[in-house]
Write a protein that holds these residues in place. Structure first.
Motif, PDB file in Angstrom:
ATOM      1  N   ILE A   1      51.038  30.341  10.523  1.00 35.41           N
ATOM      2  CA  ILE A   1      50.996  29.264   9.528  1.00 35.41           C
ATOM      3  C   ILE A   1      50.233  29.679   8.284  1.00 35.41           C
ATOM      4  O   ILE A   1      50.495  29.173   7.188  1.00 35.41           O
ATOM      5  CB  ILE A   1      50.409  27.982  10.161  1.00 35.41           C
ATOM      6  N   ILE A   2      49.341  30.647   8.404  1.00 34.10           N
ATOM      7  CA  ILE A   2      48.547  31.056   7.242  1.00 34.10           C
ATOM      8  C   ILE A   2      49.424  31.553   6.097  1.00 34.10           C
ATOM      9  O   ILE A   2      49.036  31.476   4.936  1.00 34.10           O
ATOM     10  CB  ILE A   2      47.461  32.092   7.627  1.00 34.10           C
ATOM     11  N   SER A   3      50.643  32.002   6.399  1.00 35.44           N
ATOM     12  CA  SER A   3      51.567  32.396   5.329  1.00 35.44           C
ATOM     13  C   SER A   3      51.931  31.213   4.442  1.00 35.44           C
ATOM     14  O   SER A   3      52.236  31.397   3.265  1.00 35.44           O
ATOM     15  CB  SER A   3      52.842  33.024   5.893  1.00 35.44           C
ATOM     16  N   GLN A   4      51.904  30.015   4.999  1.00 34.58           N
ATOM     17  CA  GLN A   4      52.179  28.831   4.185  1.00 34.58           C
ATOM     18  C   GLN A   4      51.028  28.536   3.232  1.00 34.58           C
ATOM     19  O   GLN A   4      51.181  27.774   2.295  1.00 34.58           O
ATOM     20  CB  GLN A   4      52.454  27.614   5.066  1.00 34.58           C
ATOM     21  N   PHE A   5      49.884  29.127   3.477  1.00 30.17           N
ATOM     22  CA  PHE A   5      48.744  29.012   2.564  1.00 30.17           C
ATOM     23  C   PHE A   5      48.826  30.114   1.520  1.00 30.17           C
ATOM     24  O   PHE A   5      48.960  29.842   0.335  1.00 30.17           O
ATOM     25  CB  PHE A   5      47.445  29.070   3.366  1.00 30.17           C
ATOM     26  N   GLY A   6      48.778  31.374   1.960  1.00 30.78           N
ATOM     27  CA  GLY A   6      48.642  32.472   1.011  1.00 30.78           C
ATOM     28  C   GLY A   6      49.741  33.499   1.022  1.00 30.78           C
ATOM     29  O   GLY A   6      49.584  34.575   0.459  1.00 30.78           O
ATOM     30  N   GLY A   7      50.869  33.188   1.653  1.00 32.70           N
ATOM     31  CA  GLY A   7      51.995  34.114   1.669  1.00 32.70           C
ATOM     32  C   GLY A   7      52.814  34.035   0.387  1.00 32.70           C
ATOM     33  O   GLY A   7      52.552  33.197  -0.484  1.00 32.70           O
ATOM     34  N   PRO A   8      53.833  34.877   0.254  1.00 28.53           N
ATOM     35  CA  PRO A   8      54.610  34.940  -0.987  1.00 28.53           C
ATOM     36  C   PRO A   8      55.313  33.634  -1.349  1.00 28.53           C
ATOM     37  O   PRO A   8      55.505  33.343  -2.522  1.00 28.53           O
ATOM     38  CB  PRO A   8      55.619  36.063  -0.738  1.00 28.53           C
ATOM     39  N   ASP A   9      55.702  32.852  -0.373  1.00 28.55           N
ATOM     40  CA  ASP A   9      56.347  31.574  -0.659  1.00 28.55           C
ATOM     41  C   ASP A   9      55.485  30.404  -0.188  1.00 28.55           C
ATOM     42  O   ASP A   9      55.978  29.313   0.059  1.00 28.55           O
ATOM     43  CB  ASP A   9      57.731  31.518   0.002  1.00 28.55           C
ATOM     44  N   GLY A  10      54.190  30.651  -0.071  1.00 33.23           N
ATOM     45  CA  GLY A  10      53.260  29.626   0.390  1.00 33.23           C
ATOM     46  C   GLY A  10      52.882  28.642  -0.705  1.00 33.23           C
ATOM     47  O   GLY A  10      53.304  28.747  -1.864  1.00 33.23           O
TER      48      GLY A  10
ATOM     49  N   GLN B   1      46.233  34.601   2.680  1.00 31.66           N
ATOM     50  CA  GLN B   1      46.932  35.839   2.998  1.00 31.66           C
ATOM     51  C   GLN B   1      48.245  35.481   3.675  1.00 31.66           C
ATOM     52  O   GLN B   1      48.465  34.356   4.086  1.00 31.66           O
ATOM     53  CB  GLN B   1      46.092  36.729   3.910  1.00 31.66           C
ATOM     54  N   SER B   2      49.106  36.477   3.788  1.00 29.48           N
ATOM     55  CA  SER B   2      50.360  36.286   4.523  1.00 29.48           C
ATOM     56  C   SER B   2      50.095  36.474   6.010  1.00 29.48           C
ATOM     57  O   SER B   2      49.027  36.940   6.409  1.00 29.48           O
ATOM     58  CB  SER B   2      51.406  37.303   4.057  1.00 29.48           C
TER      59      SER B   2
ATOM     60  N   TRP C   1      46.723  37.222  -0.803  1.00 26.26           N
ATOM     61  CA  TRP C   1      47.485  36.528  -1.841  1.00 26.26           C
ATOM     62  C   TRP C   1      47.346  37.271  -3.151  1.00 26.26           C
ATOM     63  O   TRP C   1      46.300  37.850  -3.461  1.00 26.26           O
ATOM     64  CB  TRP C   1      46.961  35.102  -2.029  1.00 26.26           C
ATOM     65  N   THR C   2      48.418  37.290  -3.929  1.00 29.25           N
ATOM     66  CA  THR C   2      48.408  37.946  -5.225  1.00 29.25           C
ATOM     67  C   THR C   2      49.262  37.147  -6.202  1.00 29.25           C
ATOM     68  O   THR C   2      50.255  36.534  -5.810  1.00 29.25           O
ATOM     69  CB  THR C   2      48.935  39.393  -5.118  1.00 29.25           C
ATOM     70  N   ALA C   3      48.888  37.168  -7.446  1.00 28.78           N
ATOM     71  CA  ALA C   3      49.657  36.470  -8.476  1.00 28.78           C
ATOM     72  C   ALA C   3      51.046  37.087  -8.657  1.00 28.78           C
ATOM     73  O   ALA C   3      51.920  36.473  -9.252  1.00 28.78           O
ATOM     74  CB  ALA C   3      48.901  36.472  -9.803  1.00 28.78           C
ATOM     75  N   THR C   4      51.268  38.266  -8.119  1.00 30.90           N
ATOM     76  CA  THR C   4      52.599  38.876  -8.225  1.00 30.90           C
ATOM     77  C   THR C   4      53.628  38.142  -7.362  1.00 30.90           C
ATOM     78  O   THR C   4      54.810  38.453  -7.423  1.00 30.90           O
ATOM     79  CB  THR C   4      52.579  40.367  -7.824  1.00 30.90           C
TER      80      THR C   4
ATOM     81  N   ALA D   1      62.240  30.552  -4.648  1.00 28.23           N
ATOM     82  CA  ALA D   1      61.004  30.534  -3.880  1.00 28.23           C
ATOM     83  C   ALA D   1      60.958  29.347  -2.920  1.00 28.23           C
ATOM     84  O   ALA D   1      60.405  29.451  -1.825  1.00 28.23           O
ATOM     85  CB  ALA D   1      59.799  30.512  -4.813  1.00 28.23           C
ATOM     86  N   ASP D   2      61.525  28.230  -3.331  1.00 27.14           N
ATOM     87  CA  ASP D   2      61.530  27.048  -2.473  1.00 27.14           C
ATOM     88  C   ASP D   2      62.721  27.026  -1.523  1.00 27.14           C
ATOM     89  O   ASP D   2      62.886  26.080  -0.765  1.00 27.14           O
ATOM     90  CB  ASP D   2      61.520  25.772  -3.318  1.00 27.14           C
ATOM     91  N   GLY D   3      63.569  28.040  -1.610  1.00 22.75           N
ATOM     92  CA  GLY D   3      64.709  28.111  -0.703  1.00 22.75           C
ATOM     93  C   GLY D   3      65.839  27.170  -1.092  1.00 22.75           C
ATOM     94  O   GLY D   3      66.718  26.881  -0.290  1.00 22.75           O
ATOM     95  N   THR D   4      65.843  26.694  -2.319  1.00 23.47           N
ATOM     96  CA  THR D   4      66.882  25.794  -2.775  1.00 23.47           C
ATOM     97  C   THR D   4      68.077  26.599  -3.264  1.00 23.47           C
ATOM     98  O   THR D   4      67.923  27.591  -3.956  1.00 23.47           O
ATOM     99  CB  THR D   4      66.348  24.918  -3.948  1.00 23.47           C
ATOM    100  N   ILE D   5      69.235  26.151  -2.889  1.00 22.16           N
ATOM    101  CA  ILE D   5      70.470  26.823  -3.316  1.00 22.16           C
ATOM    102  C   ILE D   5      71.035  26.093  -4.518  1.00 22.16           C
ATOM    103  O   ILE D   5      71.079  24.878  -4.567  1.00 22.16           O
ATOM    104  CB  ILE D   5      71.491  26.842  -2.171  1.00 22.16           C
TER     105      ILE D   5
END
Length: 140
Positions: free
Chosen positions: A25-34, A107-108, A114-117, A135-139
């Motif tokens: 779940i920590i990816s939802q905090f600091g992962g690339p799409d968190g 973090q992921s 986490w990074t601003a990139t 990023a939000d998974g919207t099509i």
């Protein structure tokens, strides 16, 4: 600018610790799409949006993402609070614990900080909105 209510948008009441789930779940905090990347994405892009209505929407979405981040942090905290040394080692949470103990750090799930990139802010409305949807998974 904002009214902050000192309560979660949706209450989090987890009664059993589970550091293995927390590590995912920590990816939802600091992962690339968190949520941290999402909030920064929308709040950064709003400044160069040429349409006031869309600027307002990006602000609303960015602040909503901050509320999501707060809930994710509450989930991770409740899944990891009061862990014993044995639970920390057995679950594999020891690698995180060495650097951060039970503190929340973005973090992921793979441990990448986490990074601003993780997000873009290009100043072109179409480019930025496409990046937001991806990023939000919207099509489209």
């Amino acid at each position: 600018m904002w009214n902050y209510e000192k309560r979660l948008q949706y209450p989090v009441k987890i009664t059993q610790t589970n550091p293995k789930i927390a590590q995912v779940i920590i990816s939802q905090f600091g992962g690339p799409d968190g949520e941290l990347a999402a909030s920064m994405r929308y709040l950064s892009q709003r400044y160069t949006m040429p349409y006031n209505e869309v600027t307002g929407i990006l602000t609303d979405i960015g602040t909503e993402e901050l509320a999501h981040m707060e809930m994710i942090c509450a989930i991770i905290h409740q899944l990891t609070r009061d862990l014993t040394p044995e639970q920390i080692e057995k679950s594999g949470f020891d690698k995180y614990y060495v650097d951060h103990t039970l503190a929340l750090w973005p973090q992921s799930a793979g441990g990448t900080p986490w990074t601003a990139t993780y997000f873009q802010s290009k100043g072109d409305p179409i480019t930025d909105l496409h990046e937001d949807m991806a990023a939000d998974g919207t099509i489209l």
